[in-house]
Design a protein around this motif. Structure first.
Motif, PDB file in Angstrom:
ATOM      1  N   THR A 105       0.859  -1.048   0.005  1.00  0.00           N
ATOM      2  CA  THR A 105       0.017  -0.074   0.222  1.00  0.00           C
ATOM      3  C   THR A 105       0.892   1.236  -0.058  1.00  0.00           C
ATOM      4  OG1 THR A 105      -1.735  -1.139   1.300  1.00  0.00           O
ATOM      5  CG2 THR A 105      -1.790   1.223   1.131  1.00  0.00           C
ATOM      6  N   VAL A 106       0.737   2.178  -0.928  1.00  0.00           N
ATOM      7  CA  VAL A 106       1.259   3.370  -1.112  1.00  0.00           C
ATOM      8  C   VAL A 106       0.188   4.466  -1.108  1.00  0.00           C
ATOM      9  CG1 VAL A 106       2.915   4.685  -2.623  1.00  0.00           C
ATOM     10  CG2 VAL A 106       2.843   2.074  -2.530  1.00  0.00           C
ATOM     11  N   ALA A 107       0.733   5.545  -0.147  1.00  0.00           N
ATOM     12  CA  ALA A 107      -0.230   6.719  -0.275  1.00  0.00           C
ATOM     13  C   ALA A 107      -0.013   7.450  -1.478  1.00  0.00           C
ATOM     14  CB  ALA A 107      -0.028   7.663   0.959  1.00  0.00           C
ATOM     15  N   VAL A 108      -1.037   7.878  -2.152  1.00  0.00           N
ATOM     16  CA  VAL A 108      -0.680   8.822  -3.453  1.00  0.00           C
ATOM     17  C   VAL A 108      -2.022   9.949  -3.412  1.00  0.00           C
ATOM     18  CG1 VAL A 108       0.434   7.059  -4.796  1.00  0.00           C
ATOM     19  CG2 VAL A 108      -2.147   7.240  -4.568  1.00  0.00           C
ATOM     20  N   TYR A 109      -1.721  10.812  -3.967  1.00  0.00           N
ATOM     21  CA  TYR A 109      -2.761  11.891  -4.198  1.00  0.00           C
ATOM     22  C   TYR A 109      -3.679  11.535  -5.367  1.00  0.00           C
ATOM     23  CZ  TYR A 109      -0.216  14.866  -1.043  1.00  0.00           C
ATOM     24  OH  TYR A 109       0.355  15.314   0.149  1.00  0.00           O
ATOM     25  N   ASP A 110      -4.968  11.667  -5.516  1.00  0.00           N
ATOM     26  CA  ASP A 110      -5.698  11.452  -6.255  1.00  0.00           C
ATOM     27  C   ASP A 110      -6.191  12.627  -7.120  1.00  0.00           C
ATOM     28  OD1 ASP A 110      -7.769  12.886  -4.778  1.00  0.00           O
ATOM     29  OD2 ASP A 110      -9.086  11.407  -4.459  1.00  0.00           O
ATOM     30  N   ALA A 170      -2.966   3.528  -2.700  1.00  0.00           N
ATOM     31  CA  ALA A 170      -2.942   2.598  -3.877  1.00  0.00           C
ATOM     32  C   ALA A 170      -2.353   1.074  -3.316  1.00  0.00           C
ATOM     33  CB  ALA A 170      -2.078   3.264  -4.690  1.00  0.00           C
ATOM     34  N   HIS A 171      -3.066   0.247  -4.006  1.00  0.00           N
ATOM     35  CA  HIS A 171      -2.594  -1.170  -3.851  1.00  0.00           C
ATOM     36  C   HIS A 171      -1.897  -1.736  -4.942  1.00  0.00           C
ATOM     37  CE1 HIS A 171      -4.976  -0.932  -0.283  1.00  0.00           C
ATOM     38  NE2 HIS A 171      -6.104  -0.393  -0.891  1.00  0.00           N
ATOM     39  N   VAL A 172      -0.637  -2.338  -4.783  1.00  0.00           N
ATOM     40  CA  VAL A 172       0.066  -3.082  -5.801  1.00  0.00           C
ATOM     41  C   VAL A 172       0.133  -4.506  -5.460  1.00  0.00           C
ATOM     42  CG1 VAL A 172       2.142  -3.040  -7.002  1.00  0.00           C
ATOM     43  CG2 VAL A 172       1.302  -0.820  -6.272  1.00  0.00           C
ATOM     44  N   GLN A 173      -0.144  -5.354  -6.207  1.00  0.00           N
ATOM     45  CA  GLN A 173       0.034  -7.146  -5.997  1.00  0.00           C
ATOM     46  C   GLN A 173       0.009  -7.507  -6.999  1.00  0.00           C
ATOM     47  OE1 GLN A 173      -4.507  -6.632  -4.615  1.00  0.00           O
ATOM     48  NE2 GLN A 173      -3.792  -8.180  -3.815  1.00  0.00           N
ATOM     49  N   ALA A 174       0.640  -8.842  -6.949  1.00  0.00           N
ATOM     50  CA  ALA A 174       0.512  -9.912  -8.012  1.00  0.00           C
ATOM     51  C   ALA A 174      -0.874 -10.509  -8.182  1.00  0.00           C
ATOM     52  CB  ALA A 174       1.758 -10.930  -7.914  1.00  0.00           C
ATOM     53  N   ALA A 175      -1.196 -10.904  -9.264  1.00  0.00           N
ATOM     54  CA  ALA A 175      -2.479 -11.476  -9.478  1.00  0.00           C
ATOM     55  C   ALA A 175      -2.444 -12.481 -10.419  1.00  0.00           C
ATOM     56  CB  ALA A 175      -3.528 -10.669  -9.610  1.00  0.00           C
ATOM     57  N   GLY A 214      -4.304  -0.493  -7.994  1.00  0.00           N
ATOM     58  CA  GLY A 214      -5.513   0.049  -8.055  1.00  0.00           C
ATOM     59  C   GLY A 214      -5.678   1.091  -6.714  1.00  0.00           C
ATOM     60  N   THR A 215      -6.596   1.860  -6.762  1.00  0.00           N
ATOM     61  CA  THR A 215      -7.102   2.822  -5.618  1.00  0.00           C
ATOM     62  C   THR A 215      -8.380   2.358  -5.087  1.00  0.00           C
ATOM     63  OG1 THR A 215      -7.933   4.345  -7.189  1.00  0.00           O
ATOM     64  CG2 THR A 215      -5.367   4.737  -6.442  1.00  0.00           C
ATOM     65  N   GLY A 272     -12.281   7.272  -7.406  1.00  0.00           N
ATOM     66  CA  GLY A 272     -12.139   7.244  -9.005  1.00  0.00           C
ATOM     67  C   GLY A 272     -11.082   6.097  -9.418  1.00  0.00           C
ATOM     68  N   ASP A 273     -11.520   4.855  -8.965  1.00  0.00           N
ATOM     69  CA  ASP A 273     -10.637   3.864  -9.421  1.00  0.00           C
ATOM     70  C   ASP A 273     -10.413   3.548 -10.813  1.00  0.00           C
ATOM     71  OD1 ASP A 273      -8.923   1.598  -8.846  1.00  0.00           O
ATOM     72  OD2 ASP A 273     -10.659   0.311  -8.470  1.00  0.00           O
ATOM     73  N   VAL A 274      -9.042   3.601 -11.200  1.00  0.00           N
ATOM     74  CA  VAL A 274      -8.801   3.201 -12.652  1.00  0.00           C
ATOM     75  C   VAL A 274      -7.936   2.211 -12.521  1.00  0.00           C
ATOM     76  CG1 VAL A 274      -7.959   4.182 -14.807  1.00  0.00           C
ATOM     77  CG2 VAL A 274      -9.175   5.658 -13.278  1.00  0.00           C
ATOM     78  N   PRO A 275      -8.096   0.792 -12.325  1.00  0.00           N
ATOM     79  CA  PRO A 275      -7.227  -0.270 -12.089  1.00  0.00           C
ATOM     80  C   PRO A 275      -6.190  -0.368 -13.249  1.00  0.00           C
ATOM     81  CG  PRO A 275      -9.118  -0.899 -12.793  1.00  0.00           C
ATOM     82  CD  PRO A 275      -9.550   0.274 -12.381  1.00  0.00           C
ATOM     83  N   MET A 276      -4.978  -0.720 -12.958  1.00  0.00           N
ATOM     84  CA  MET A 276      -3.952  -1.197 -14.098  1.00  0.00           C
ATOM     85  C   MET A 276      -3.585  -2.374 -13.715  1.00  0.00           C
ATOM     86  SD  MET A 276      -1.363   2.391 -14.426  1.00  0.00           S
ATOM     87  CE  MET A 276      -0.655   1.863 -12.744  1.00  0.00           C
ATOM     88  N   PHE A 277      -3.345  -3.140 -15.161  1.00  0.00           N
ATOM     89  CA  PHE A 277      -2.918  -4.403 -15.280  1.00  0.00           C
ATOM     90  C   PHE A 277      -1.444  -4.523 -16.013  1.00  0.00           C
ATOM     91  CE2 PHE A 277      -7.663  -4.164 -14.953  1.00  0.00           C
ATOM     92  CZ  PHE A 277      -7.874  -5.014 -13.494  1.00  0.00           C
ATOM     93  N   LEU A 278      -0.704  -4.877 -15.429  1.00  0.00           N
ATOM     94  CA  LEU A 278       0.574  -4.898 -16.194  1.00  0.00           C
ATOM     95  C   LEU A 278       1.338  -6.293 -15.949  1.00  0.00           C
ATOM     96  CD1 LEU A 278       0.679  -2.443 -13.725  1.00  0.00           C
ATOM     97  CD2 LEU A 278       2.047  -1.470 -15.484  1.00  0.00           C
ATOM     98  N   THR A 279       2.034  -6.525 -17.057  1.00  0.00           N
ATOM     99  CA  THR A 279       2.817  -7.724 -17.283  1.00  0.00           C
ATOM    100  C   THR A 279       3.942  -7.469 -16.222  1.00  0.00           C
ATOM    101  OG1 THR A 279       4.312  -6.835 -19.241  1.00  0.00           O
ATOM    102  CG2 THR A 279       2.051  -8.311 -19.629  1.00  0.00           C
ATOM    103  N   PRO A 280       4.929  -8.518 -15.973  1.00  0.00           N
ATOM    104  CA  PRO A 280       5.840  -8.192 -15.148  1.00  0.00           C
ATOM    105  C   PRO A 280       6.998  -7.145 -15.741  1.00  0.00           C
ATOM    106  CG  PRO A 280       5.357 -10.491 -14.857  1.00  0.00           C
ATOM    107  CD  PRO A 280       4.445 -10.015 -16.077  1.00  0.00           C
ATOM    108  N   GLY A 281       7.124  -7.471 -16.932  1.00  0.00           N
ATOM    109  CA  GLY A 281       7.932  -6.514 -17.854  1.00  0.00           C
ATOM    110  C   GLY A 281       7.515  -5.048 -17.902  1.00  0.00           C
TER     111      GLY A 281
END
Length: 147
Positions: free
Chosen positions: A46-51, A59-64, A88-89, A94-103
């Motif tokens: 979990t990282v605090a960010v400004y919206d 903001a939450h960052v995790q493997a899925a 995601g937030t 105003g959640d706009v999730p991102m899905f990224l490959t490891p690269g």
């Protein structure tokens, strides 16, 4: 009656499936449709960010990984049908999730580090301005005006 025995119908702890990735701690392994589908997630960082409203949000960052039933395979980009990174937030912010490959996640992280380094460096070239006073300084990152 033995008081230490669980009552009928009491929820029993659900075990992790054998096919679960070693990093999975927050997976939905049961009661998903279609049967045979599982969602695996790592513990979130979990990282605090400004919206967009300049409010601090988490903001939450995790493997899925969606371990899909055979009839669902091919319904998402092939890169995301393997373990990936989710960012995601909270839904209300105003959640706009991102899905990224490891690269992609590594490239994004490197870009964030470069931008943070640039932002830190710029602070060395600015004249400090007391709080409440408008600055007339032009940021070092601003484009040069051509005469």
């Amino acid at each position: 009656m033995d008081q230490s025995a669980p009552a009928l119908g009491a929820a029993l702890p659900r075990l992790r499936p054998v096919s679960c990735p070693p990093w999975c701690t927050d997976g939905l392994h049961h009661d998903l449709d279609p049967p045979g589908t599982a969602l695996h997630r790592s513990p979130p960082a979990t990282v605090a960010v400004y919206d967009e409203a300049c409010e601090l949000v988490a903001a939450h960052v995790q493997a899925a990984f969606w371990d899909k039933a055979p009839e669902w395979i091919g319904t998402d980009p092939a890169d995301l049908e393997r373990p990936h990174v989710e960012v995601g937030t909270p839904a209300g912010g105003g959640d706009v999730p991102m899905f990224l490959t490891p690269g992609q996640a590594r490239s994004f992280a490197a870009a964030l580090v470069r931008a943070a380094d640039a932002a830190d460096t710029e602070a060395f070239y600015r004249t400090p301005v007391p709080p409440g006073v408008a600055s007339t300084a032009v940021p070092a990152s601003a484009p040069l005006l051509q005469a």
